[in-house]
Enzyme design. Structure first.
Site, PDB file in Angstrom:
ATOM      1  N   CYS A  51       7.388  10.315   3.379  1.00 21.52           N
ATOM      2  CA  CYS A  51       8.041  10.775   2.162  1.00 21.52           C
ATOM      3  C   CYS A  51       9.321  10.002   1.925  1.00 21.52           C
ATOM      4  CB  CYS A  51       8.398  12.257   2.274  1.00 21.52           C
ATOM      5  SG  CYS A  51       6.965  13.325   2.427  1.00 21.52           S
ATOM      6  N   TYR A  93       5.357  -2.000   8.281  1.00 24.18           N
ATOM      7  CA  TYR A  93       4.626  -1.763   7.031  1.00 24.18           C
ATOM      8  C   TYR A  93       5.371  -0.928   6.010  1.00 24.18           C
ATOM      9  CZ  TYR A  93       1.364   0.451   3.808  1.00 24.18           C
ATOM     10  OH  TYR A  93       0.748   0.938   2.674  1.00 24.18           O
ATOM     11  N   GLY A 131       5.940   7.526  -1.326  1.00 18.61           N
ATOM     12  CA  GLY A 131       5.098   8.659  -1.668  1.00 18.61           C
ATOM     13  C   GLY A 131       4.716   8.655  -3.126  1.00 18.61           C
ATOM     14  N   ASN A 190      11.630  14.468   4.960  1.00 15.67           N
ATOM     15  CA  ASN A 190      10.772  13.348   5.363  1.00 15.67           C
ATOM     16  C   ASN A 190      10.606  13.424   6.874  1.00 15.67           C
ATOM     17  OD1 ASN A 190      11.259   9.755   5.742  1.00 15.67           O
ATOM     18  ND2 ASN A 190       9.372  10.917   5.688  1.00 15.67           N
ATOM     19  N   GLY A 191       9.342  13.462   7.327  1.00 17.89           N
ATOM     20  CA  GLY A 191       9.080  13.556   8.762  1.00 17.89           C
ATOM     21  C   GLY A 191       8.021  14.600   9.011  1.00 17.89           C
TER      22      GLY A 191
HETATM   23  P1  AMP Z   1      -7.780  -0.182   6.881  1.00 22.06           P
HETATM   24  O1  AMP Z   1      -8.715  -0.672   5.836  1.00 22.06           O
HETATM   25  O2  AMP Z   1      -7.956   1.296   7.115  1.00 22.06           O
HETATM   26  O3  AMP Z   1      -7.827  -0.980   8.143  1.00 22.06           O
HETATM   27  O4  AMP Z   1      -6.308  -0.307   6.298  1.00 22.06           O
HETATM   28  C1  AMP Z   1      -5.521  -1.441   6.551  1.00 22.06           C
HETATM   29  C2  AMP Z   1      -4.542  -1.651   5.443  1.00 22.06           C
HETATM   30  O5  AMP Z   1      -3.801  -0.460   5.190  1.00 22.06           O
HETATM   31  C3  AMP Z   1      -3.530  -2.745   5.790  1.00 22.06           C
HETATM   32  O6  AMP Z   1      -3.608  -3.726   4.790  1.00 22.06           O
HETATM   33  C4  AMP Z   1      -2.165  -2.058   5.820  1.00 22.06           C
HETATM   34  O7  AMP Z   1      -1.223  -2.804   5.073  1.00 22.06           O
HETATM   35  C5  AMP Z   1      -2.398  -0.725   5.161  1.00 22.06           C
HETATM   36  N1  AMP Z   1      -1.767   0.380   5.892  1.00 22.06           N
HETATM   37  C6  AMP Z   1      -1.402   0.457   7.172  1.00 22.06           C
HETATM   38  N2  AMP Z   1      -0.861   1.657   7.479  1.00 22.06           N
HETATM   39  C7  AMP Z   1      -0.887   2.387   6.358  1.00 22.06           C
HETATM   40  C8  AMP Z   1      -0.464   3.702   6.005  1.00 22.06           C
HETATM   41  N3  AMP Z   1       0.079   4.507   6.909  1.00 22.06           N
HETATM   42  N4  AMP Z   1      -0.657   4.111   4.732  1.00 22.06           N
HETATM   43  C9  AMP Z   1      -1.226   3.301   3.829  1.00 22.06           C
HETATM   44  N5  AMP Z   1      -1.644   2.048   4.085  1.00 22.06           N
HETATM   45  C10 AMP Z   1      -1.481   1.578   5.327  1.00 22.06           C
END
Ligand code: AMP
Length: 485
Positions: free
Chosen positions: A13, A254, A39, A113-114
Site C-alpha cells: 500500500c 521491484y 496500490g 501499509n504493511g
Molecule cells: P510471474 O509471471 O508471476 O513470474 O510475474 C513476474 C513479473 O511480475 C515480473 O516481471 C515482476 O516485475 C512482476 N512482479 C514481481 N513481484 C510482483 C508483485 N509483488 N506484484 C506485482 N508484480 C510483481
C-alpha cells in the site's frame, strides 16, 4: 468470504499524511497520485477541519475516485490518504482505507501499509470479547485495540495497541486535533518525513510524493518511531524495544518507484548496481541487452554498462492498459502479456539477446516474453534476473502468491529455464544482491522472500499449523503422514 489463509501474501500500500498546511486534502490527493504504483485497487482520504473528520473512499485509481468537488469537501489543514494494492477476490469498498471510526475519544482515521503477522490471532481474541469487525483487513484489529485501550490520550492508546501487534507497519492516524505516524521496530516498510517551506509537514511511503508536493526531505521516520503532530509541534517517541532493522529488500528490487529515495538510497541507482552485479556474475556472449519494461529498465541499463553491450528497447510497453480488457477465448493465444508488451522485430531479429527482468514469481510472464522474443526472430534468448530466486511468501506486506505457486520454490534452475524456453537463465546471487551496500556482511534487510528466513514470527501461521496438526491427530495416523508431507 475473505481468504484468511495465512499462506497468502497480503497487500502492499501507499500512505500519505499532511499536517499544518492549507488544502491538506488536495496535497494528500497529489501524494496518492505519486504513490499510485503502490496500490491500484482503491484509495481514500480523510481530512480534519479542526472539529470533525471528513472522508471519501473509492475503488479504482486515484484519478477516477476523486474530482474537484470531492476534494473541496475534504476541507481542513490535516489529511491522511491511502492507496490499496489488489489481492485476489477482495476488491471491496469496505476494505479500502483510511478506516474512519468513532470511539470513546471521538473520531479516528487510519492508513496502514504493511501486514500484522498476528492479526488473525488478535481478531479471534477480540471477537471472543465482543468486538464486531466490518472488514477483512488486519488494520481493523488495530482500531479495536485502540478503542479498548484504557488510556486518556490517543498517543498512549496508539502505543499500547502497537505494542500488541507483530509484523510490519507504516501508519498514519488522524483525529480532529492531531496526526500520529508510526513505523514498526524492524522498519520493514518505508516511511519518510518531509517539510513544506512556510510551515507544515508531510509523511509518505516514498520521496516521489514529496517531490511532487515540493516538500523538502527531512529524514526517514525511523524504525520503532512514533511521531505526533499537534499545533506547530512535532514530538518524536521511541516507545518500543529496539530491534535490528529489517528493511524490505524487495522495495529496491521491484516495488518502489525508481525516482524515490527509499531507506536513504536512490532506488534507480540501487537497481542499476543490481544489474551491474548480475552482469559480473553471469554474463554470456550476446549482441544486445533488452529490459522487461518498466521495472527491469534500470537493472538492464546497469547490466549493459557493465557488459559493454548496446541497451535496446526490444520490448515496448503499452502504458494505457487498464485493469480489465475483453480477452478473446481462443482466436488469439497468449493475449494477456501481448496487450501489455510488444516485441520489436527490427531490434531483435538475428540477435543474441540478454533479457533483464527484476524477478520471477510464477514464471508465466517470462515464458510469454521468451516466446515473443523468439517469434520476433531472436537467435538466442538469455534470461537474467536482478534478484535471487523468489522461494517464499512475504508476510510483511508484499503481495505474492503461496509457496506452491512460486516457481522457484519447487523447481530447479534448469527446470525453470526449460519451462520458459530460454537458452540460459541466471539469477543474482544472495551476496550479489547486497553488493550495492559496499559492505561485506549482510546489512539490516529482510530478504525472507529469497531466503525463507523470517525475522518476525508468523504467529497466525504457527496457530494454523498447530490447528491442522490437532485435526490430523484426531483423524488418525494415516492423515498425519499426509500432513507431514
Ligand atoms: P510471474 O509471471 O508471476 O513470474 O510475474 C513476474 C513479473 O511480475 C515480473 O516481471 C515482476 O516485475 C512482476 N512482479 C514481481 N513481484 C510482483 C508483485 N509483488 N506484484 C506485482 N508484480 C510483481
Amino acid at each position: 468470504m475473505a481468504d484468511t489463509s495465512p499462506d497468502r501474501f497480503h497487500e502492499e500500500c501507499g500512505v500519505v499524511g499532511i499536517y499544518g498546511r492549507a488544502e491538506a486534502a488536495n496535497l494528500a490527493y497529489l501524494g496518492l497520485y505519486a504513490l499510485q504504483h503502490r496500490g491500484q485497487e482503491g484509495a481514500g482520504i480523510a481530512s480534519s477541519d479542526g472539529n470533525v473528520l471528513i472522508s471519501h473512499r473509492g475503488l479504482g485509481l486515484v484519478a477516477d475516485i476523486f474530482d474537484e468537488e470531492i476534494v473541496r469537501r475534504l476541507s481542513g489543514e490535516a489529511a491522511i490518504g491511502h492507496n490499496r494494492y489488489s489481492t485476489a477476490g477482495q476488491t471491496l469498498l469496505r476494505n479500502t482505507q483510511p478506516f474512519v471510526v468513532e470511539y470513546a475519544l471521538g473520531s479516528l482515521a487510519v492508513s496502514h501499509n504493511g501486514n500484522f503477522t498476528n492479526a488473525q490471532t488478535l481478531r479471534k481474541q477480540l471477537e471472543a470479547k465482543g468486538s464486531i469487525f466490518q472488514s477483512n483487513v488486519d488494520t481493523e484489529v488495530l482500531v479495536h485495540l485502540i478503542a479498548r485501550a484504557e488510556h486518556s490520550t490517543l498517543l498512549e492508546r496508539t502505543i499500547s495497541a502497537l505494542s500488541q501487534v507483530e509484523g510490519a507497519y507504516s501508519l498514519a492516524f488522524l483525529s480532529p486535533h492531531e496526526m500520529i505516524t508510526a513505523r514498526d521496530p524492524h522498519g520493514f516498510r518505508p516511511l519518510v518525513l518531509g517539510r513544506f517551506e512556510g510551515g507544515g509537514y508531510v509523511v509518505a511511503s516514498e520521496t516521489c510524493a514529496l517531490d511532487l508536493l515540493e516538500a523538502e526531505y527531512v529524514r526517514e521516520v525511523e524504525p520503532g518511531e512514533v511521531i505526533r503532530f499537534a499545533g506547530a509541534k512535532l514530538e518524536s517517541y521511541k516507545p518500543f524495544n529496539k530491534e535490528r532493522a529489517r528493511r524490505c529488500i524487495f522495495e529496491y528490487i521491484y516495488f518502489a518507484r525508481p525516482d524515490s529515495r527509499v531507506f536513504g538510497r536512490n532506488v534507480y541507482a540501487v537497481r542499476k548496481e543490481l544489474g551491474r552485479q548480475l552482469a559480473r556474475e553471469s554474463h554470456k556472449p550476446a549482441d544486445i541487452v533488452v529490459p522487461v519494461p518498466d521495472s527491469g529498465v534500470p537493472a538492464a541499463l546497469g547490466y549493459a554498462e557493465q557488459a559493454r553491450l548496446p541497451f535496446e528497447m526490444g520490448l515496448i510497453r503499452n502504458h494505457y492498459v487498464g485493469r480489465t480488457f475483453i480477452e478473446p477465448t481462443d482466436s488469439i493465444r497468449h493475449f494477456g502479456v501481448k496487450v501489455k508488451l510488444n516485441a520489436q522485430r527490427d531490434v531483435l531479429e538475428g540477435k543474441r539477446v540478454i533479457v533483464v527482468d527484476d524477478s520471477i514469481v510464477r514464471g508465466t510472464t517470462s515464458k510469454k516474453i521468451v516466446r515473443m522474443i523468439r517469434a520476433a526472430g531472436a537467435a538466442e534468448v538469455h534470461m537474467r534476473i536482478s534478484a535471487p530466486p523468489t522461494i517464499s511468501p512475504c508476510y510483511y506486506g508484499v503481495d505474492t502468491p503461496t509457496h506452491g505457486e512460486l516457481i522457484a520454490n519447487n523447481h530447479s534452475l534448469d527446470e525453470i529455464r526449460d519451462f520458459m524456453g530460454a537458452d540460459s537463465l541466471a539469477y543474482l546471487s544472495e551476496e550479489g544482491m547486497y553488493a550495492f551496500t559496499g559492505t561485506g556482511n549482510k546489512p539490516g534487510f529482510c530478504d525472507a522472500c529469497f531466503t525463507g528466513v523470517y525475522p518476525v514470527e508468523i504467529t497466525d501461521e504457527a496457530e494454523t499449523r498447530q490447528m491442522r496438526l490437532f485435526q490430523a491427530l484426531e483423524r488418525g495416523p494415516k492423515r498425519l503422514r499426509l500432513v507431514k508431507e
